[in-house]
Design an enzyme around this catalytic site. Structure first.
Site, mmCIF file in Angstrom:
data_model
loop_
_atom_site.group_PDB
_atom_site.id
_atom_site.type_symbol
_atom_site.label_atom_id
_atom_site.label_comp_id
_atom_site.label_asym_id
_atom_site.label_seq_id
_atom_site.Cartn_x
_atom_site.Cartn_y
_atom_site.Cartn_z
ATOM 1 C CB SER A 14 -16.927 8.466 -6.815
ATOM 2 O OG SER A 14 -16.550 7.299 -6.118
ATOM 3 N NE ARG A 66 6.723 4.267 1.616
ATOM 4 C CZ ARG A 66 5.727 4.035 0.754
ATOM 5 N NH1 ARG A 66 4.675 4.808 0.748
ATOM 6 N NH2 ARG A 66 5.782 3.021 -0.074
ATOM 7 C CG ASN A 108 -8.675 4.721 4.565
ATOM 8 O OD1 ASN A 108 -8.751 5.347 3.498
ATOM 9 N ND2 ASN A 108 -8.372 3.432 4.616
ATOM 10 C CG HIS A 110 -10.190 -1.058 3.325
ATOM 11 N ND1 HIS A 110 -9.070 -0.906 2.529
ATOM 12 C CD2 HIS A 110 -10.392 -2.393 3.439
ATOM 13 C CE1 HIS A 110 -8.611 -2.106 2.196
ATOM 14 N NE2 HIS A 110 -9.403 -3.022 2.738
ATOM 15 C CB SER A 137 -14.759 -0.728 7.103
ATOM 16 O OG SER A 137 -15.174 -2.076 7.016
ATOM 17 C CG ASP A 146 -6.494 -0.829 5.021
ATOM 18 O OD1 ASP A 146 -6.683 0.393 4.873
ATOM 19 O OD2 ASP A 146 -6.071 -1.558 4.108
HETATM 20 C C1 GAR Z 1 -12.917 3.339 -3.171
HETATM 21 O O1 GAR Z 1 -13.557 2.133 -3.474
HETATM 22 C C2 GAR Z 1 -12.197 3.249 -1.844
HETATM 23 O O2 GAR Z 1 -12.877 2.477 -0.888
HETATM 24 C C3 GAR Z 1 -10.915 2.588 -2.268
HETATM 25 O O3 GAR Z 1 -10.568 3.217 -3.465
HETATM 26 C C4 GAR Z 1 -11.770 3.611 -4.144
HETATM 27 C C5 GAR Z 1 -11.654 5.083 -4.499
HETATM 28 O O4 GAR Z 1 -12.709 5.459 -5.343
HETATM 29 N N1 GAR Z 1 -9.899 2.764 -1.255
HETATM 30 C C6 GAR Z 1 -8.972 1.859 -0.991
HETATM 31 O O5 GAR Z 1 -8.875 0.788 -1.587
HETATM 32 C C7 GAR Z 1 -8.024 2.229 0.122
HETATM 33 N N2 GAR Z 1 -7.220 1.119 0.511
HETATM 34 P P1 GAR Z 1 -13.042 7.005 -5.542
HETATM 35 O O6 GAR Z 1 -11.759 7.686 -5.966
HETATM 36 O O7 GAR Z 1 -14.068 7.013 -6.643
HETATM 37 O O8 GAR Z 1 -13.574 7.536 -4.246
#
Ligand code: GAR
Length: 201
Positions: A14, A66, A108, A110, A137, A146
């Site tokens: 999203s 990795r 990124n 978070h 953030s 992060d």
């Molecule tokens: C979001 O809430 C993003 O902030 C989080 O994953 C979700 C992805 O949603 N990211 C993390 O937790 C990174 N550590 P999306 O696929 O619908 O954008």
């Protein structure tokens, strides 16, 4: 100079959709690639529907290698001509090799008010701590998980009766406003942080 953006996802995408939709008109960047480490990521179809080139680099065959996985990801990003990388729910821990390669060119999002709650389960941890405020953030990616310089934050009040799910559902729309706003600014070389709150977000 128009910046070319690769968006890396692992799930529903999203945030990727909100970034792609924002990059029109006089925006200083354009999306050139959506890449997932998961072949079944729902965001891949959304990206294709938006007319964006997609790629999959499955991390599983690489096992503990990795850097091998990341070399393949880097090759795909560079083949697409991207010079900026937006991690948008890309759930892989990155090595210093990859972070160093994209240093100063990778963002990124978070779901917490960093430096609080790096890592996983951010909404539950904010609730457990009794926080009055929570949010999300956008930061530059550095070798510390992060931990890079914060480029924007959006905050909202924690309400009585909130659960991790209700908090996540209210934070996500804020993410969709914050990330495009930061990217637009960052793509011009402006790293001044953007601060939003639920009242003005
Ligand atoms: C979001 O809430 C993003 O902030 C989080 O994953 C979700 C992805 O949603 N990211 C993390 O937790 C990174 N550590 P999306 O696929 O619908 O954008």
């Amino acid at each position: 100079m128009t910046r070319k953006v690769a968006i890396l996802i692992s799930g529903g995408g999203s945030n990727m959709v909100s970034l792609v939709r924002s990059m029109t008109g006089d925006h200083p960047a354009r999306p050139v690639l959506v890449l997932s480490n998961r072949p079944d990521a729902g965001g891949l179809q959304k990206a294709a529907d938006l007319g964006i080139t997609t790629a999959v680099v499955d991390h599983k065959p690489y096992g503990t290698d990795r850097e091998g996985f990341e070399a393949e990801v880097t090759a795909a990003i560079e083949a697409a001509g991207a010079d900026l990388v937006c991690l948008a729910g890309f759930m892989r821990v990155l090595t210093p090799y990859f972070v160093g390669h994209w240093s100063g060119r990778m963002l990124n999002i978070h779901p917490s008010l960093l430096p609080k709650y790096k890592g996983l389960h951010t909404h539950a941890r904010a609730l457990d701590a009794g926080d009055a405020e929570h949010g999300c953030s956008v930061h530059e990616v550095t070798a510390e998980l992060d931990g890079g310089p914060i480029l924007g934050q959006a905050r909202l009040p924690v309400l009585p009766g909130d659960t991790p799910d209700t908090l996540a559902a209210r934070v996500l729309p804020l993410e969709h406003q914050l990330y495009p706003a930061v990217l637009r600014r960052y793509a011009t070389g402006d790293r001044t942080p953007i601060l939003l709150s639920a009242a003005n977000a």
